[in-house]
Design an enzyme around this catalytic site. Sequence first.
Site, mmCIF file in Angstrom:
data_model
loop_
_atom_site.group_PDB
_atom_site.id
_atom_site.type_symbol
_atom_site.label_atom_id
_atom_site.label_comp_id
_atom_site.label_asym_id
_atom_site.label_seq_id
_atom_site.Cartn_x
_atom_site.Cartn_y
_atom_site.Cartn_z
ATOM 1 N N SER A 164 0.789 -1.158 -0.005
ATOM 2 C CA SER A 164 -0.069 -0.105 0.220
ATOM 3 C C SER A 164 0.946 1.952 -0.114
ATOM 4 O O SER A 164 0.465 2.224 -0.411
ATOM 5 C CB SER A 164 -0.733 -0.150 1.120
ATOM 6 O OG SER A 164 -2.173 -1.053 1.216
ATOM 7 N N HIS A 178 -4.318 -2.330 -4.842
ATOM 8 C CA HIS A 178 -4.324 -3.546 -5.625
ATOM 9 C C HIS A 178 -5.033 -4.139 -4.741
ATOM 10 O O HIS A 178 -6.266 -3.921 -4.157
ATOM 11 C CB HIS A 178 -2.891 -4.090 -4.463
ATOM 12 C CG HIS A 178 -3.232 -3.873 -3.044
ATOM 13 N ND1 HIS A 178 -3.385 -4.278 -2.073
ATOM 14 C CD2 HIS A 178 -2.414 -3.231 -2.724
ATOM 15 C CE1 HIS A 178 -3.626 -4.279 -1.097
ATOM 16 N NE2 HIS A 178 -2.730 -2.881 -1.153
HETATM 17 ZN ZN ZN Z 1 -2.575 -5.106 2.493
#
Ligand code: ZN
Length: 356
Positions: A44, A291
Amino acid sequence: MGLAHVTAARIFKNGPDGESLYLETLPTIGYQRTHSASDSLTDSAAAASAWASGEKFNNGEISCHDDDENGRCEPAPDPTILEIAKAKGKATGLVVTSTATHATPAAFGAHVASRRCEKEIARQYIQVTKVDVILGGGREKFKSTEKQADECGTSGDFIAAAESNGYQVVYTKKALDGVVAKGSRKILGLFTPKGKTPELFRLYPEDYYKAEEPTLPQMTAAALETVEKDEDGFFLLVEGSQIDWASHRNDVAYQIGETLAFDEAVKVVLDWVSKKPNRRQKTLVIISADHETGGFAINGVEGRNYKPGDIVDHGWTGAGHTAGDTMIWSQGPGSKYLGRVVDNTDLYKVMLEVLK
Ligand SMILES: [Zn+2]
């Protein structure tokens, strides 16, 4: 959040033939590559830094190239999209359900070599970047003794620092509503010591409201009501942070709860935008995922036709992130550039163009 997360949440809420989720109603749809500078599989920190700063970063880096591994950012980092908005006189806000200093919001409001430096990130929010509205969990990151210093060596009382820098500091929904009603322009709302109570408990309201915390949609409404007072406009990030956490745990009910709470926050934003022609013309809304997590897929079971309220049969490829492309839903100025295949760094370029 992968596309199957959206499907599972929609089936739970509305059934297979039911209405779209709010986030699915945006007119422009594209998708993006998510790899980082160091890895095909992003974390992240790198993914949010790509959005915030328009460059690829290594996993773990928060809008900071730590090329010589000394922990400092060298060469000196370029400003993030939030900092550019701030320099143009716009209000800025970060609204999350993780700690307020977690990797995604941090990439917009701080520059540090490691995402684990959450106390340094808190310090930079309050003393350097001066983000106007910060709402989320993570109270313990804002007040620590020297012994509790993070790996950047930072500790301190950034709650007191916030108060002396003109922030209204609040810990409950009631207090948040109070300062918003009074028209405060700088708000630090830290509703839990660590991450916020999962939004899942929105499905069980009696339990949830005991926590006295605002929900993600409530925080989003409070942030909008605050940043909209700035005549120059605003930059606001809203993250359904725990969609990722639920998926790391392969917990489908938790995941659906978080996804639906995020979707309610999207509704708050879309309602706000549609209220005035001026807002419709000038507000770029981007909804995306940094993601996918868990490799979540919906399995077909022969002869089964889901109904609203059903949790889909599903599988996971693991407990980590996956490297597939992720969706982008958008509307407003600049969104036409996002209705195609892009790189995650392109979101920054489009936001920058719109800010000009
Ligand atoms: Zn994660």
